[in-house]
Design a protein around this motif. Sequence first.
Motif, PDB file in Angstrom:
ATOM      1  N   UNK A  23       0.758  -1.012   0.033  1.00  0.00           N
ATOM      2  CA  UNK A  23       0.046  -0.050  -0.039  1.00  0.00           C
ATOM      3  C   UNK A  23       0.722   1.100  -0.083  1.00  0.00           C
ATOM      4  N   UNK A  26       2.624   1.815  -3.437  1.00  0.00           N
ATOM      5  CA  UNK A  26       1.520   2.311  -4.541  1.00  0.00           C
ATOM      6  C   UNK A  26       1.135   3.548  -4.176  1.00  0.00           C
ATOM      7  N   UNK A  27       1.044   3.897  -2.915  1.00  0.00           N
ATOM      8  CA  UNK A  27       0.470   5.415  -2.755  1.00  0.00           C
ATOM      9  C   UNK A  27       1.600   6.133  -2.932  1.00  0.00           C
ATOM     10  N   UNK A  29       4.059   5.772  -5.245  1.00  0.00           N
ATOM     11  CA  UNK A  29       4.106   5.709  -6.799  1.00  0.00           C
ATOM     12  C   UNK A  29       3.176   6.475  -7.437  1.00  0.00           C
ATOM     13  N   UNK A  30       1.947   6.397  -6.924  1.00  0.00           N
ATOM     14  CA  UNK A  30       0.898   7.270  -7.559  1.00  0.00           C
ATOM     15  C   UNK A  30       0.856   8.478  -7.322  1.00  0.00           C
ATOM     16  N   UNK A  33       3.689   9.823  -9.586  1.00  0.00           N
ATOM     17  CA  UNK A  33       3.195  10.045 -11.079  1.00  0.00           C
ATOM     18  C   UNK A  33       2.371  11.232 -11.435  1.00  0.00           C
ATOM     19  N   UNK A  34       1.499  11.308 -10.239  1.00  0.00           N
ATOM     20  CA  UNK A  34       0.384  12.453 -10.246  1.00  0.00           C
ATOM     21  C   UNK A  34       0.899  13.661 -10.345  1.00  0.00           C
TER      22      UNK A  34
ATOM     23  N   UNK B 103      -7.619  13.469  -8.354  1.00  0.00           N
ATOM     24  CA  UNK B 103      -6.525  13.815  -8.975  1.00  0.00           C
ATOM     25  C   UNK B 103      -6.369  13.328 -10.410  1.00  0.00           C
ATOM     26  N   UNK B 105      -4.340  13.482 -12.932  1.00  0.00           N
ATOM     27  CA  UNK B 105      -3.122  13.128 -13.850  1.00  0.00           C
ATOM     28  C   UNK B 105      -2.714  11.525 -13.514  1.00  0.00           C
ATOM     29  N   UNK B 106      -3.640  10.974 -13.006  1.00  0.00           N
ATOM     30  CA  UNK B 106      -3.369   9.404 -12.822  1.00  0.00           C
ATOM     31  C   UNK B 106      -4.476   8.863 -13.876  1.00  0.00           C
ATOM     32  N   UNK B 114      -4.493   1.270  -6.977  1.00  0.00           N
ATOM     33  CA  UNK B 114      -4.166   1.874  -5.754  1.00  0.00           C
ATOM     34  C   UNK B 114      -5.304   1.613  -4.800  1.00  0.00           C
ATOM     35  N   UNK B 117      -5.594  -1.968  -3.658  1.00  0.00           N
ATOM     36  CA  UNK B 117      -4.416  -2.536  -2.711  1.00  0.00           C
ATOM     37  C   UNK B 117      -4.822  -2.365  -1.437  1.00  0.00           C
ATOM     38  N   UNK B 118      -5.856  -1.408  -0.853  1.00  0.00           N
ATOM     39  CA  UNK B 118      -6.144  -1.196   0.439  1.00  0.00           C
ATOM     40  C   UNK B 118      -7.168  -2.268   1.023  1.00  0.00           C
TER      41      UNK B 118
END
Lengths: 272, 319
Positions: A23, A26-27, A29-30, A33-34, B103, B105-106, B114, B117-118
């Motif tokens: 988690x 990924x948090x 990474x996102x 990227x954002x 957001x 830009x994802x 994402x 994954x939670x």
Amino acid sequence: MTTASTMLMPTAVARPLSQTLTIYWKEVKCEFLTRLRLRAYSLATIGFPVMFYVLFGLVLNSKDAAIGSTHFATYLIATYGTFGVMGASLFGTAGGLAAERGLGWLQVKRASPMPPFAYFAAKVAMSVIFSAIVVLLLFTLGVTLGGVHLSPAETIKLLGTLVLGSLPFCALGLAIGYFAGPNSAVAIINLIYLPLSFCSGLWVPLTFLPNLLQKFAHVLPPYHLSQLALGIVGGGQHESNWIHWEVLIGFTLICLGVARIGFQRDEGKMYG
Amino acid sequence: MIATLQVQEPTDKPPDSSEVAHLQGVSKHFGEVRALHNVDFSVRPGELVALLGPNGAGKTTAVKLFLGLARPTAGKVRILGGNPVQSEVRMRIGAMMQVAKVPETLRVREHIDLFSSYYSKPLLLEETLIIAGLLEIKDRIFGELSGGQKQRLLFALAVCGDPDLLILDEPTVGLDVEARRLLWEQIRKLVSRGKTVLLTTHYLEEADSLADRVVVINHGEIIAEGTPAEIKSKITGRRIRCLTRLDISTLRSLPGVLDVQKDRDQFEIRVTEAEPVLRELLRRDSAVSGIEVTSAGLEEAFLALTQNNNGDSMPSGRN
């Protein structure tokens, strides 16, 4: 009327460690990227310090130019490095937090089983990564075009200090993010960031500033980070490093405290 | 693909199988503003409940209470046998909230990855993409999506963890008719897979077409509750227009008549059920003519109900 039921604070889920790490990964990474794709952030945070460094550190550079005993282009790596780290950290944390908090996205995430700490950790980690990118770019420019000579040990120490130095400004960013509105955050950050940079001697070396400002700089956290960085390349005011670290750590704790008040105020709005 | 999804076994029943979510005597005040007042309602397993009300009725407040994003001023909130702020409870809930900005830009798949994954047992990315109808545009940046696609991504984030309970706050707001029907289809599929769904809406048509049970809320109070058919008959009734020589007071005295108005030479009779009144009408006046029976317009009737929540002529569906 019945009494309000007591709510517990979110409890930790018994997730396997590997899943928790996934988690967080990924948090981060996102978040990265954002921000990377958000040109208002990535271009500005990387572009401004690099542009300033090119204009002042490289264009105005000459072989013998020096500030005190420090080569001009080397000196400015430390100060524009501090400037860049500050920008990446303040905009990276405060900008995102204020917008996501104010426009409902944080709420969507809080309604999910996301570990709340992961959200903040990702913002900080992303800011640290961008700080490192800015500093490495300045190094590259300085070494290739500015005649900067840094030993491997100096390079690592300078990079480490500046990147670690992004943490106090991440803390400040979190505090701003909790008290600024989504539309005013960027303006508020600039109103803090730019005067603070100038008064801390990040744009123009401190020795060129009026006496009063030179004294005033001692209460400003960016001054202390830039002094730590300058100390590594033999410049700066040659004060004890302990003072600088103490100021930065104290400042970080105060900002985290303020951010915590904001967090609890928000939770109070949510849960109160 | 979709067929294989449908044959999946229904998820485990929650421990307390009589109700999945429950607001018990809940009030919520924001300073002077009374968002909810002494609200009681529950959602049972496998049920699709629509919380219906106009903007500002207290629907979103109820959703926030269920999700542990707000604490009740009074009363109790129970969800999946626990407290909504416990993470193990949140693990079993998927939520779709109204959000001003996501957001941008994802990419679609990054957002879903994402959120997946939670959860401890999320759906495969591809399954989520299929359920939300996003497979074709999984690599699109969020900011480039249309309004309907954005809404479907928020829906995907709610379903990706394969939760037992879905709480959808105004899932189709701002969507055009086609996009709305697509989302309805997807919500129906979830219920057929054994999920429990609570959704809020201010469209009576939406509640009518989707829900097993409708709870009507206005000014923070529940004003009616029942199946869509019950709600519709209670709320709307029928309207009979006709020419008759009976006078207005006779018409008013007929059983089942709510209101009579004279419109030029015709009468307009508002009734709960048309047939008994028509029978009586024909018995008393064989010369009655120009009979026309309409249902009151859904939106119009709903507005009448909610704007007049203390009205005496209002049949209350509350038990």
